[in-house]
Design a protein around this motif. Structure first.
Motif, mmCIF file in Angstrom:
data_model
loop_
_atom_site.group_PDB
_atom_site.id
_atom_site.type_symbol
_atom_site.label_atom_id
_atom_site.label_comp_id
_atom_site.label_asym_id
_atom_site.label_seq_id
_atom_site.Cartn_x
_atom_site.Cartn_y
_atom_site.Cartn_z
ATOM 1 N N PRO A 1 0.826 -1.204 0.000
ATOM 2 C CA PRO A 1 0.000 0.000 0.000
ATOM 3 C C PRO A 1 0.861 1.254 0.000
ATOM 4 N N HIS A 2 2.104 1.069 0.392
ATOM 5 C CA HIS A 2 2.975 2.220 0.561
ATOM 6 C C HIS A 2 3.168 2.991 -0.737
ATOM 7 N N ASP A 3 3.433 2.298 -1.799
ATOM 8 C CA ASP A 3 3.695 3.028 -3.024
ATOM 9 C C ASP A 3 2.667 2.653 -4.098
ATOM 10 N N ARG A 4 1.478 2.503 -3.645
ATOM 11 C CA ARG A 4 0.451 2.082 -4.570
ATOM 12 C C ARG A 4 0.020 3.220 -5.475
ATOM 13 N N TYR A 5 -0.062 4.399 -4.895
ATOM 14 C CA TYR A 5 -0.475 5.556 -5.708
ATOM 15 C C TYR A 5 0.752 6.385 -6.035
ATOM 16 N N VAL A 6 0.799 6.798 -7.234
ATOM 17 C CA VAL A 6 2.006 7.530 -7.594
ATOM 18 C C VAL A 6 1.755 9.029 -7.691
ATOM 19 N N HIS B 1 4.949 11.477 -5.400
ATOM 20 C CA HIS B 1 5.872 10.935 -4.401
ATOM 21 C C HIS B 1 5.832 11.780 -3.145
#
Ligand SMILES: Nc1ncnc2c1ncn2[C@@H]1O[C@H](COP(=O)(O)OP(=O)(O)O)[C@@H](O)[C@H]1O
Ligand SMILES: [Mg+2]
Lengths: 279, 389, 423
Positions: free
Chosen positions: A24-29, A94
């Motif tokens: 889930p940490h870098d799911r959305y950019v 980010h």
């Protein structure tokens, strides 16, 4: 449950985009928060909140003039090239707001590339078209290899490998557009924005571009504007439907996994648009 | 709703989007800006220098011959001058000059003047009888604009003869260039086939590219003999304004025709088609529909042409004659503002002389006239663009 | 203009009695004006032809040439001077010329260093001394040849009739002279080339940079609006005003720099003044700057926005995009505009007169700090003289000037074609 900002426009129904993705940490950019774009005093995009998932194809659809291109160009600060344009709200990339005063638009665009509606290769050789962006961004590696890799990724290598020195304009329209895609990915962006990339092409070239988008999604996040319903249904994982209000300001009506938006629209306006009742 | 932890992005390899100082970019942009600013400096330079030297012209002491002479010789310490009769009177407070000595008049009664000797750093010396008296004065704006004689060396500062000559040559030039130029413009835009246009436009461009000194030669060696042949050697002087004016007309014709053609062909096709569809002839379409629609563009061309005609120099310097002459007869010789400036500066002009200052005063007037014409023309063009773009 | 005003009554007059058939008269009017418009255009062409004809007419033609010393009388022991050896010719010069003149010629270039044909030319020039008594224009020389010959025979029984071309190799390679027969345009051509080089070196980069600034960087604020309006206004300022600016700034205020005195580059600092090639070049640079900027802006504006967007979307900076994509594509347009501007500068006369062109220069310019003359200046001075021969050499100089302009414009076209093909 997912975190969603309060829905700004009374009419928007933003589905929670959930389930998929590993960490889930870098799911959305990238995420737009309370985004408004104005041309002079005219508001073209109104209160948009939108999260884009990594390594997926997200389609933006909606009637002509509803602010799709404006929305897309807000993701890499291309609107700034229009002297009258003004942006309010945040776009987080980010975790950083790309509209923060200390952010350099050049850095943003280096990571968020763009492919335009009409193919616009540079009037230089095919090789130079791909190499230029990497070179100015200080690419240290083997340029020939990078050019070949980018052209392969853009499914163009076999067609042009014998004529890399020829002008980009010697190619057909569809090839030119793939050259523009190769050029965009040669600088290794995180996101590739595509503004109706196939609308100026014939059906066969269009099909190739669509295939290409699916392949590219393995390595890149793709946001594509299209007014072609079938195209959105074919290529995208998520779909955002935009409409305009009585002041012609565009707002987000509905957003969710493409299958759901198309088969089971929650909003009456989405349904009307998808079934071709307006737009 | 769990919110804060699920921040977007924040990938492990945090990306730095911060603005780096691009010294090169900033330097380049600065340099480009300076280049842009040079044009402003040019204007400032023009305004400043013309203004300064003109100010010098209107504030300088000029010495006017009083036609009076010393009746008797004076020695260095005498303060009483006895003067001859006649000439212009001298009043208390006047500055006068005898030879190189400047004196201030205390009282002046008839033929006797009491003076303070050796003013403005000059030395009191003896002067013989019959030396001429000069009276100091300044050039007034009134005199400048209404005087009908121009000869700064002997104290005539009326610019009218130069202005009338400029007017006459320009008016003749306009009388040639406007009707002809507009006709050519109409022909090119409304009548000529593509092929004809392809041949004719370069010819006009050639005409526009010929240096003005060549037109001067043409005026003097072709138009003048022609005029003298037609109107008689006695009516037409060798140097005359008519010949210069005609050459100016030819010189600005390409400007008028190409600008009019541009304005005419910018009129949308739909307007022409509407008129044709009602049974108008080609002439009616051209003259009653297209020309009125392009009128402001044509006006702008006319005004710009006027500015060119007023500022044209070499043709008048060669063909119109030398020496100011207050006449309205175009067959006589007379010097225009520009012609005068060229002739005076052609010699070895020394700085701070009255001639030097005076041509800057004329230059300032010329600059103001052409500037106003240009500004008017641009205003009109802008209005025209707003309608059709 | 309303539709009612535009419309003439219908085509078919019998349809209704409300319309009269006025078509024939309308067509007559239309024809009349069509002829008038065409006639104006033809008149323009006629004038251009007359202008060129007039120049050619002056530069060539029959001339009555009288010689001071009959060459036959110079024959030695039956050998005519054409066949005499170099030594004999030198001896002849020594005998006939004043010693001072002979000495000066020898110091200019020692006689034994001169070739025979050079010495022979000297003999013709200095001893035989042909003098043009009168010239006839080309037209008369060709069409009324017999009358001209008769006139020459009557007026100048001694004279030899020659068909003279004022424009010839000698004219191009000799400096100015107070005699029309000996005068040439060498110094003028060199002066023009020097001046123009300085103009280009200054005006081209500055103009292009200003155009880039205005098109690519300038925001819509007061200072940039001021610059734009200002450039448009400057383009309309009469050239003589630039001459006055040059006189006040370059010649007078910056005299130490423009005279070269500040750089220690003048032989005699007391004689140095600002009326130099440098001042003239800078003045013309200011004069054509607005033209270069305006043309440059147009050329840059014509580069499609999509190219800029493509560059910027790759993460290029403004300047990288401009340098790599905008400028190369605008270059043909910029070059064409610049060459047009330079053509204008080459023909400019008034500003050079005001800045202080010298009336008589016979030494080749040696650098930016030399005194100057230029082709248009020479044309002006010769035209202003009353003697017919000077008018004729003015015509010859005009031909040289026009040829120079032609070369320049052809270069412009070639350059443009070459660069556009590369795209
Ligand atoms: N450069 C611009 N200046 C002013 N208005 C613009 C500009 N670009 C777009 N617009 C306006 O913004 C609105 C949205 O445009 P756009 O984003 O191009 O819509 P879409 O891509 O959905 O067709 C439209 O009403 C359009 O007229
Ligand atoms: Mg769009």
């Amino acid at each position: 449950m997912l975190s969603l900002k309060p829905i700004a426009h009374p009419g928007s129904r933003v589905r929670e985009v959930a389930e998929v993705g590993a960490s889930p940490h870098d799911r959305y950019v990238i995420e737009a928060r309370g985004l408004n774009v104005y041309y002079g005093s005219f508001r073209a995009v109104k209160d948009v909140n939108l999260k884009i998932e990594r390594n997926k194809v997200t389609a933006i659809i909606g009637p002509s003039g509803c602010g799709k291109s404006t929305m897309l160009r807000a993701f890499n600060r291309m609107n700034e090239l229009v002297p009258t344009a003004r942006t309010e709200g945040e776009v987080l990339f980010h975790g950083q707001n790309i509209y923060a005063p200390d952010v350099d638009p050049v850095q943003v665009r280096r990571r968020i590339g763009m492919v335009f509606q009409k193919p616009n290769p540079f009037p230089k050789s095919i090789y130079e078209n791909v190499a230029w962006g990497a070179r100015i961004n200080g690419y240290q590696g083997d340029m020939d290899e990078l050019v070949e890799r980018s052209l392969r990724q853009a499914a163009l290598w076999d067609e042009v490998k014998d004529k890399l020195k020829e002008s980009g304009y010697s190619l057909s329209g569809g090839q030119q557009q793939r050259l523009c895609i190769a050029r965009a990915i040669a600088v290794k962006p995180d996101i590739v924005l595509m503004d109706e990339p196939a609308s100026a092409l014939d059906p066969i070239a269009t099909l190739k571009i669509e295939d290409l988008m699916r392949q590219l999604a393995e390595n890149y996040t793709i946001i594509v504007v299209t007014h072609n319903m079938q195209q959105a249904a074919r290529v995208s994982d998520y779909t955002a439907f935009f409409n305009m209000d009585e002041d012609r300001a565009g707002y987000l009506v509905e957003y969710g996994p493409t299958a759901e938006v198309f088969t089971n629209p929650r909003d009456k306006r989405t349904e009307d648009y998808i079934t071709g009742r307006f737009g | 709703m769990q919110s804060k932890e699920r921040m977007v992005g924040g990938s492990p390899e945090a990306i730095d989007l911060r603005r780096k100082v691009h010294i090169g970019e900033a330097l380049i942009q600065g340099f480009l800006f300076v280049c842009g600013v040079i044009s402003i400096l040019t204007t400032l330079g023009i305004v400043f220098e013309l203004g300064r030297e003109s100010l010098g012209f209107f504030t300088r002491q000029v010495w006017e011959n009083t036609d009076k002479t010393l009746a008797t010789a004076v020695d260095p310490d005498s303060t009483e001058l006895s003067l001859s009769r006649g000439g212009t009177g001298i009043q208390a407070g006047d500055l006068i000059r005898i030879e190189n000595e400047i004196m201030r008049v205390e009282t002046a009664t008839g033929e006797v003047a009491i003076v303070v000797r050796g003013q403005q750093g000059t030395e009191a010396v003896a002067h013989p009888a019959n030396t001429t008296l000069f009276r100091g004065r300044r050039v007034s704006l009134l005199e400048f604009f209404t005087g009908s004689k121009w000869n700064p060396q002997i104290g005539h500062f009326g610019i009218l003869p130069l202005v009338t000559a400029t007017l006459i040559t320009s008016v003749i030039g306009m009388a040639v260039a406007l009707p002809l130029g507009l006709s050519v413009g109409i022909y090119l835009s409304e009548y000529a086939s593509d092929r004809a246009r392809k041949i004719l436009k370069p010819i006009l461009e050639i005409l526009a590219g010929i240096p003005t000194v060549v037109y001067g030669y043409f005026a003097l060696t072709f138009i003048t003999p022609l005029l003298r042949g037609v109107f008689g050697q006695n009516t037409v002087q060798i140097y005359n304004m008519a010949s210069a004016g005609l050459a100016i007309g030819i010189l600005i014709l390409p400007l008028v025709s190409s600008m009019s053609e541009g304005a005419l062909s910018a009129v949308p096709r739909s307007l022409r088609e509407a008129a044709y569809a009602m049974g108008a002839t080609r002439l009616e379409v051209a003259v009653k529909v297209v020309v009125p629609a392009a009128l402001s563009g044509i006006e702008a061309a006319f005004i710009l042409a006027m500015s060119r005609a007023v500022g044209e120099t070499m043709v008048v310097a060669i063909a119109a004659g030398q020496g100011p002459n207050f006449t309205l007869n175009p067959f006589r010789s007379a010097e225009t503002m520009t012609g005068h400036m060229v002739r005076i500066s052609g010699g070895d002009l020394s700085y701070d002389s009255i001639d030097y200052n005076s041509i800057f005063a004329i230059g300032l007037l010329l600059f103001l006239i052409t500037l106003s014409l240009n500004i008017i023309s641009q205003r009109i063009v802008r209005r025209f663009r707003e309608v059709y773009e | 203009m309303t539709i009612q005003q535009l419309s003439a009554p219908g085509l078919l007059p019998d349809q209704s009695s409300e319309f009269v058939n006025n078509l024939p008269s309308r067509y007559r009017l239309a024809l009349f004006w069509q002829v008038a418009f065409l006639a104006s255009t033809i008149l323009g062409i006629v004038v251009l032809t007359a202008l060129l004809f007039n120049i050619v007419n002056g530069a060539f033609g029959l001339a009555a040439v009288e010689v001071k010393v009959n060459p036959d009388s110079l024959a030695k022991e039956g050998v005519p001077i054409e066949d005499q050896s170099k030594e004999q010719l030198i001896q002849l010069l020594q005998e006939t010329l004043k010693p001072a003149v002979y000495q000066r010629l020898d110091t200019e270039k020692p006689f034994d260093k001169r070739s025979r044909s050079e010495v022979y030319a000297l003999v013709i020039d200095r001893v035989v001394e042909p003098k043009v008594m009168q010239t006839w224009p080309l037209f008369d020389s060709l069409v009324h040849r017999d009358e001209v010959l008769a006139e020459i025979a009557a007026k100048y029984p001694e004279a030899e009739v020659r068909f003279l071309s004022w424009i010839n190799f000698k004219f191009l390679t000799t400096p100015q002279s107070s005699q029309a027969e000996r005068a040439g345009v060498r110094t003028a051509i060199l002066g023009s080339l020097w001046i123009i080089s300085i103009t280009i070196v200054v005006a081209f980069p500055v103009g292009v940079c200003a155009a880039i600034y205005l098109e690519e960087y300038a925001r819509d604020n007061w200072i940039n609006r001021l610059i734009r309006t200002n450039i448009n206004n400057l383009a309309g300022v009469p050239s003589i005003i630039y001459g006055m600016l040059g006189l006040a700034i370059f010649v007078r205020a910056l005299e130490p720099l423009t005279s070269g005195a500040a750089f220690g580059l003048v032989e005699d600092p007391t004689m140095a003044n600002g009326r130099t090639i440098l001042s003239a070049g800078l003045t013309l640079a200011l004069l054509i700057l607005p033209v270069i900027i305006i043309n440059g802006q147009e050329a840059i504006r014509a580069v499609p926005t999509s190219l800029r967007e493509a560059g910027l979307a790759l993460g290029a900076t403004r300047w990288q995009t401009v340098w790599a994509h905008v400028l190369p594509n605008a270059l043909p347009g910029i070059l064409t505009g610049t060459i047009l501007a330079i053509s204008r500068a080459i023909g400019e006369t008034a500003p050079l007169v005001v800045v202080g062109a010298s009336t008589f220069v016979i030494r080749d310019p040696s650098g930016p700090f030399s005194k100057f003359t230029a082709l248009p200046i020479q044309i002006y001075q010769w035209t202003s003289r009353p003697q017919a021969e000077f008018r004729d050499i003015a015509a010859a100089a005009i031909i040289v000037l026009l040829a120079l302009l032609l070369v320049l414009n052809v270069t412009a076209i070639l350059l443009r074609n070459r660069y556009s093909r590369r795209l």
